[in-house]
Write a protein that holds these residues in place. Structure first.
Motif, short mmCIF file in Angstrom:
data_model
loop_
_atom_site.label_atom_id
_atom_site.label_comp_id
_atom_site.label_asym_id
_atom_site.label_seq_id
_atom_site.Cartn_x
_atom_site.Cartn_y
_atom_site.Cartn_z
N ARG A 204 -9.41 -26.63 48.19
CA ARG A 204 -8.61 -27.24 47.12
C ARG A 204 -7.20 -26.65 47.08
O ARG A 204 -6.20 -27.37 46.93
CB ARG A 204 -9.30 -27.03 45.76
N LYS A 205 -7.11 -25.34 47.23
CA LYS A 205 -5.80 -24.67 47.23
C LYS A 205 -4.96 -25.14 48.41
O LYS A 205 -3.74 -25.42 48.25
CB LYS A 205 -6.01 -23.15 47.30
N LYS A 206 -5.58 -25.26 49.58
CA LYS A 206 -4.86 -25.74 50.77
C LYS A 206 -4.36 -27.17 50.55
O LYS A 206 -3.23 -27.52 50.93
CB LYS A 206 -5.77 -25.70 51.99
N CYS A 207 -5.21 -28.00 49.94
CA CYS A 207 -4.82 -29.39 49.70
C CYS A 207 -3.61 -29.48 48.77
O CYS A 207 -2.68 -30.26 49.01
CB CYS A 207 -5.99 -30.17 49.10
N ILE A 208 -3.61 -28.68 47.71
CA ILE A 208 -2.50 -28.69 46.76
C ILE A 208 -1.21 -28.24 47.43
O ILE A 208 -0.15 -28.85 47.27
CB ILE A 208 -2.84 -27.81 45.54
N ASN A 209 -1.29 -27.15 48.22
CA ASN A 209 -0.10 -26.64 48.91
C ASN A 209 0.43 -27.65 49.94
O ASN A 209 1.65 -27.85 50.05
CB ASN A 209 -0.42 -25.31 49.59
N GLU A 210 -0.48 -28.27 50.66
CA GLU A 210 -0.04 -29.21 51.70
C GLU A 210 0.46 -30.51 51.10
O GLU A 210 1.32 -31.18 51.67
CB GLU A 210 -1.18 -29.46 52.70
N GLU A 211 -0.07 -30.89 49.93
CA GLU A 211 0.44 -32.07 49.24
C GLU A 211 1.88 -31.82 48.79
O GLU A 211 2.75 -32.71 48.91
CB GLU A 211 -0.44 -32.41 48.03
N LYS A 212 2.16 -30.62 48.31
CA LYS A 212 3.53 -30.27 47.90
C LYS A 212 4.46 -30.31 49.12
O LYS A 212 5.58 -30.85 49.05
CB LYS A 212 3.56 -28.88 47.28
N ALA A 213 3.99 -29.73 50.24
CA ALA A 213 4.80 -29.73 51.46
C ALA A 213 5.02 -31.15 51.97
O ALA A 213 6.11 -31.50 52.44
CB ALA A 213 4.11 -28.89 52.53
N LYS A 214 3.98 -31.97 51.86
CA LYS A 214 4.06 -33.36 52.31
C LYS A 214 5.12 -34.12 51.50
O LYS A 214 5.96 -34.84 52.07
CB LYS A 214 2.69 -34.04 52.15
N ARG A 215 5.10 -33.96 50.18
CA ARG A 215 6.08 -34.64 49.34
C ARG A 215 7.49 -34.12 49.61
O ARG A 215 8.46 -34.89 49.61
CB ARG A 215 5.71 -34.43 47.87
N ARG A 216 7.59 -32.80 49.83
CA ARG A 216 8.90 -32.22 50.13
C ARG A 216 9.46 -32.80 51.43
O ARG A 216 10.65 -33.15 51.51
CB ARG A 216 8.77 -30.70 50.23
#
Length: 381
Positions: A204-216
């Motif tokens: 879950r933590k990885k998904c949240i971090n990668e979602e932020k990076a994806k949007r960035r």
């Protein structure tokens, strides 16, 4: 009965040997008189191990698709999968067992085929059907068929909403497909039942971090696209402002170089807002060309030729192509030849009414002044 008949004869050793030899001889004669027939029912001596491996009692691996089946194996298989001999649940379990066997030995495609046949049975046992779907999802996952795996997980969850294995795999599939928001949703469902599930907490933590990076990254790409669009719009306007004539309707496509050697060198603006063009120099005498990646519009032909012919090219065996000894020509739209002074800057030529830019690449003809090749060339016009 005669007493002599019951009397046991006492044989000497010599008589016994003689009788044994006689019996052996008679047996050999009998065998020799038997009709000769070739024995064809056994395994050939040179292939007995291969034939043995095909026999259902001795084979170590199941036949592969397309292999010829041993009659006994085929009979056992028909018995195992005959719908007249098996109830739907039995058939589904048989296919599940086959799928599990192939899965164990990493034959994932064969496992998928077996699980699929089990699903097709449509038995009324929800548990079996959910397991078949989940197992097929696992086989798809190991083949990196993440979308198919996710679909099977979702189907299994419709039958069994609390199916932990299907939930875990659905979350992993979403992560692999970079659908991080959906992956978080599955993680939250799992964590509602097991808040201390470290594997899912980490996922879950990885998904949240990668979602932020994806949007960035998406925002960055959008900004870069807008910047590039603005630069391209400015480029077109500058070409129009200068009055350069381009063959066809002026567009970015028309400015892409047609020459493979210059494909990454489209005209662009430098920091001083000058146009920098890719240019081709043609040498008719030797039927070769030079591909100039960058020719600034404020630069003169003599300046660029001085760089090009700073060293004598390999093809100039007579060493006559020198920057101060060359004449520059271009062909007009009316198929006439026009000379360019060596001290002329590129912008002056490209903005002239006699010049048309074709294929995004201005081109010029270079000849040795006063040479026989130049005279022959000019005679064509």
């Amino acid at each position: 009965m005669d007493a002599k008949t019951n009397e046991k004869k006492n044989w000497t050793e010599e008589e016994r040997l003689e009788l044994a030899a006689k019996l052996d001889k008679e047996l050999d004669e009998f065998i020799d008189k038997l009709p000769r027939r070739k024995y064809e029912d056994g395994w050939p001596e040179d292939r007995w191990e291969e034939e043995m491996a095909k026999h259902p009692f001795f084979m170590k691996e199941p036949p592969k698709p397309g292999d010829e089946l041993h009659p006994l194996y085929e009979g056992l298989q028909n018995l195992k999968y005959d719908p007249d001999e098996n109830e739907p649940e039995e058939l589904a379990n048989n296919y599940k067992a086959d799928g599990n066997y192939n899965f164990k030995y990493k034959n994932y495609r064969l496992a998928i085929l077996s699980y699929t046949e089990g699903i097709k049975v449509k038995c009324k046992n929800t548990e079996i059907n959910a397991t078949l779907l989940n197992n097929r999802a696992a086989a798809h996952f190991f083949l990196k068929n993440f979308r198919s795996s996710l679909l099977d997980c979702q189907s299994a969850l419709k039958l069994k909403p609390d199916y932990d294995k299907a939930l875990n795999r659905a979350a992993l599939c979403c992560y692999e497909m970079k659908n991080f928001q959906k992956a978080v949703e599955y993680c939250d469902i799992i964590l509602d039942k097991a808040q201390d599930n470290k594997v899912i907490l980490d996922l879950r933590k990885k998904c949240i971090n990668e979602e932020k990076a994806k949007r960035r990254n998406e925002r960055k790409k959008e900004l870069e696209a807008k910047k590039r669009e603005k630069e391209e719009e400015t480029l077109i306007n500058e070409i129009i402002k200068r009055g350069c004539r381009v063959e066809g309707n002026l567009s970015l496509d028309k400015l892409e170089p047609n020459f493979p050697q210059l494909v990454h060198n489209r005209v662009h603006l430098d920091e001083n807002n000058n146009l920098v063009w890719p240019v081709v120099f043609v040498y008719p005498e030797y039927k070769i060309m030079d591909y100039i990646q960058e020719f600034n519009e404020k630069q003169s032909f003599s300046e660029l030729l001085g760089v090009v012919f700073e060293t004598t090219p390999d093809w100039d065996h007579e060493q006559k192509y020198r920057s101060n000894n060359l004449v520059i020509y271009f062909e007009t739209p009316k198929k006439k030849i026009q000379c360019v002074r060596n001290d002329t800057i590129l912008e002056e030529v490209l903005t002239s009414k006699e010049y048309i830019i074709r294929g995004g690449t201005p081109s010029f003809i270079i000849m040795v002044k006063g040479s026989t090749a130049e005279k022959s060339f000019l005679e064509q016009y």
